[in-house]
Design an enzyme around this catalytic site. Structure first.
Site, PDB file in Angstrom:
ATOM      1  N   ILE A 113      41.195  46.287  35.959  1.00  0.00           N
ATOM      2  CA  ILE A 113      40.844  45.912  37.321  1.00  0.00           C
ATOM      3  C   ILE A 113      40.591  47.160  38.157  1.00  0.00           C
ATOM      4  O   ILE A 113      41.415  48.084  38.183  1.00  0.00           O
ATOM      5  CB  ILE A 113      41.957  45.064  37.961  1.00  0.00           C
ATOM      6  CG1 ILE A 113      42.171  43.771  37.150  1.00  0.00           C
ATOM      7  CG2 ILE A 113      41.630  44.741  39.408  1.00  0.00           C
ATOM      8  CD1 ILE A 113      43.345  42.928  37.632  1.00  0.00           C
ATOM      9  N   CYS A 114      39.440  47.192  38.839  1.00  0.00           N
ATOM     10  CA  CYS A 114      39.051  48.290  39.716  1.00  0.00           C
ATOM     11  C   CYS A 114      39.093  49.608  38.917  1.00  0.00           C
ATOM     12  O   CYS A 114      38.481  49.703  37.862  1.00  0.00           O
ATOM     13  CB  CYS A 114      39.943  48.319  40.955  1.00  0.00           C
ATOM     14  SG  CYS A 114      39.306  49.343  42.292  1.00  0.00           S
ATOM     15  N   GLN A 115      39.811  50.626  39.384  1.00  0.00           N
ATOM     16  CA  GLN A 115      39.897  51.871  38.633  1.00  0.00           C
ATOM     17  C   GLN A 115      40.503  51.646  37.257  1.00  0.00           C
ATOM     18  O   GLN A 115      40.134  52.306  36.281  1.00  0.00           O
ATOM     19  CB  GLN A 115      40.724  52.896  39.402  1.00  0.00           C
ATOM     20  CG  GLN A 115      40.794  54.262  38.737  1.00  0.00           C
ATOM     21  CD  GLN A 115      41.803  55.168  39.414  1.00  0.00           C
ATOM     22  OE1 GLN A 115      42.834  54.717  39.925  1.00  0.00           O
ATOM     23  NE2 GLN A 115      41.502  56.453  39.445  1.00  0.00           N
TER      24      GLN A 115
ATOM     25  N   MET B 145      37.147  43.679  35.871  1.00  0.00           N
ATOM     26  CA  MET B 145      37.133  42.923  37.121  1.00  0.00           C
ATOM     27  C   MET B 145      37.003  43.890  38.296  1.00  0.00           C
ATOM     28  O   MET B 145      37.755  44.866  38.381  1.00  0.00           O
ATOM     29  CB  MET B 145      38.420  42.100  37.216  1.00  0.00           C
ATOM     30  CG  MET B 145      38.523  41.183  38.397  1.00  0.00           C
ATOM     31  SD  MET B 145      39.917  40.034  38.139  1.00  0.00           S
ATOM     32  CE  MET B 145      40.543  39.899  39.805  1.00  0.00           C
TER      33      MET B 145
ATOM     34  N   GLY C  40      39.859  49.216  35.471  1.00  0.00           N
ATOM     35  CA  GLY C  40      38.741  48.790  34.646  1.00  0.00           C
ATOM     36  C   GLY C  40      37.967  49.976  34.096  1.00  0.00           C
ATOM     37  O   GLY C  40      37.542  49.975  32.934  1.00  0.00           O
TER      38      GLY C  40
END
Length: 364
Positions: free
Chosen positions: A152-154, A176, A156
């Site tokens: 998720i985000c970083q 995501m 990811g």
């Protein structure tokens, strides 16, 4: 006085007096609400620590009698800059709970709170040592060759690097709100980062203070995040549950760890300034990250109104990975709404579960 649309606005003294009295009444009742509040708790689901390396730990979410129908564990990797309990903020706003209820066996990696002793931690430490150590623990404890990974985000971006460097250890990869192309015109944060003298910053500060990063995020939308939401708080002061929800979100926003200096330097230079995932130049230790090595199924979820990771920053992943099984889910909402909105509780866990279930019996 008329508006440009012809509708009158009552700005007389009587109207102003009525508004002032209403605000005064709300504030008075709000004080009663605030005085009756208990400290807000964050993190809805019970969990237990199963692995640790220094400050970094992996937790397994308890199932409360719900049988895990999916045998391959799902590991969530969140960003470094905020705490990972955003995916399990409260009972009715929990991506984790939605996944558990659908039979997933869910784990999460908690990066902890770096201090001065972590000043020289690198991207290799976070990706290969910590994320890799967590994956290896789950592979061993579950007796599987590969795990499902949700970045998720970083987190990811870290997961993309890990999957590219260790493709045999990741069965299915879900990303995501994950930035991939850091040079899109609609990404204000990326524009700021490209102009940053990160060497001067890290050499001066060592670890990057959480307050610096929070200020950057808040000033991306200064009116909305620094003024409007607090003015709007007046309207909900009489509603105890709404105030608790507000304070829970505020707790998460300002519960931010400092960032290890060297890892921050490497991330800004390689990802934001060099656009390394697109250009194939990211190096983790002595190895180069080639996204074409990602040959496992990939499911990329992005938010249509995301101001931190615009869709144009995430969607290029399709053309960069080597997988022949690539899917996308477009979520109508923003970077925070994808975790806590009612639509998110319905669509995100179901979408992830359905996608993973369809591939649970697929041999690689």
């Amino acid at each position: 006085m008329d508006t440009p649309f012809g509708s009158p606005i009552d700005i007389g003294l009587d109207a102003l007096a009525r508004e002032a009295l209403q605000v005064q009444s709300r504030l008075r009742k709000g004080m009663e609400t605030l005085s009756a509040l208990d400290p807000v708790d964050v993190g809805a689901s019970e969990r237990e620590e199963v692995w640790r390396d220094g400050k970094v730990a992996v937790y397994r979410f308890r199932r409360d009698g719900i049988e895990a129908t999916e045998k391959v564990p799902l590991l969530i990797a969140y960003a470094l800059v905020n705490r990972p309990y955003m995916v399990d903020l409260q009972s009715d706003k929990s991506i984790v709970r939605g996944l558990l209820e659908r039979g997933q066996d869910v784990y999460i990696i908690d990066w902890g709170y770096p201090d001065r002793s972590d000043r020289f931690q690198t991207l290799e430490d976070y990706i290969q040592r910590y994320l890799g150590g967590a994956v290896d623990h789950l592979r061993k404890s579950h007796g599987v060759d590969a795990v499902n990974l949700l970045g998720i985000c970083q987190g990811g971006a870290f997961s993309l690097c890990y999957a590219a460097l260790n493709p045999r250890k990741v069965r299915n990869l879900v990303t995501m709100v994950t930035p991939v192309d850091f040079h899109t015109d609609d990404n204000m944060l990326a524009g700021w980062a490209r102009a940053l003298d990160v060497d001067l910053m890290v050499d001066t500060l060592g670890n990057v203070p959480a307050d610096v990063m929070n200020w950057c995020y808040l000033t991306l939308k200064p009116y909305r995040l620094l003024v409007q939401k607090y003015v709007g708080l007046v309207d909900i002061l009489e509603d105890k549950r709404a105030v608790e929800d507000f304070l829970r979100m505020e707790t998460w926003i300002f519960d931010s760890p400092d960032l290890a200096g060297e890892a921050f330097r490497e991330f800004i230079k390689q990802f934001y300034q060099d656009n390394g995932l697109v250009n194939g130049t990211v190096r983790v230790g002595d190895r180069t990250v080639d996204l074409k090595a990602i040959d496992m199924p990939v499911f990329n979820i992005y938010a249509e109104q995301d101001h931190l990771v615009p869709p144009n920053a995430s969607k290029p992943l399709r053309g960069l990975v080597g997988s022949k099984d690539y899917s996308e889910l477009s979520f109508r909402g923003g970077h925070i709404g994808i975790y806590v909105s009612g639509r998110a509780q319905r669509d995100i866990p179901q979408g992830i579960h359905d996608w993973l279930s369809q591939r649970s019996k697929t041999a690689r």
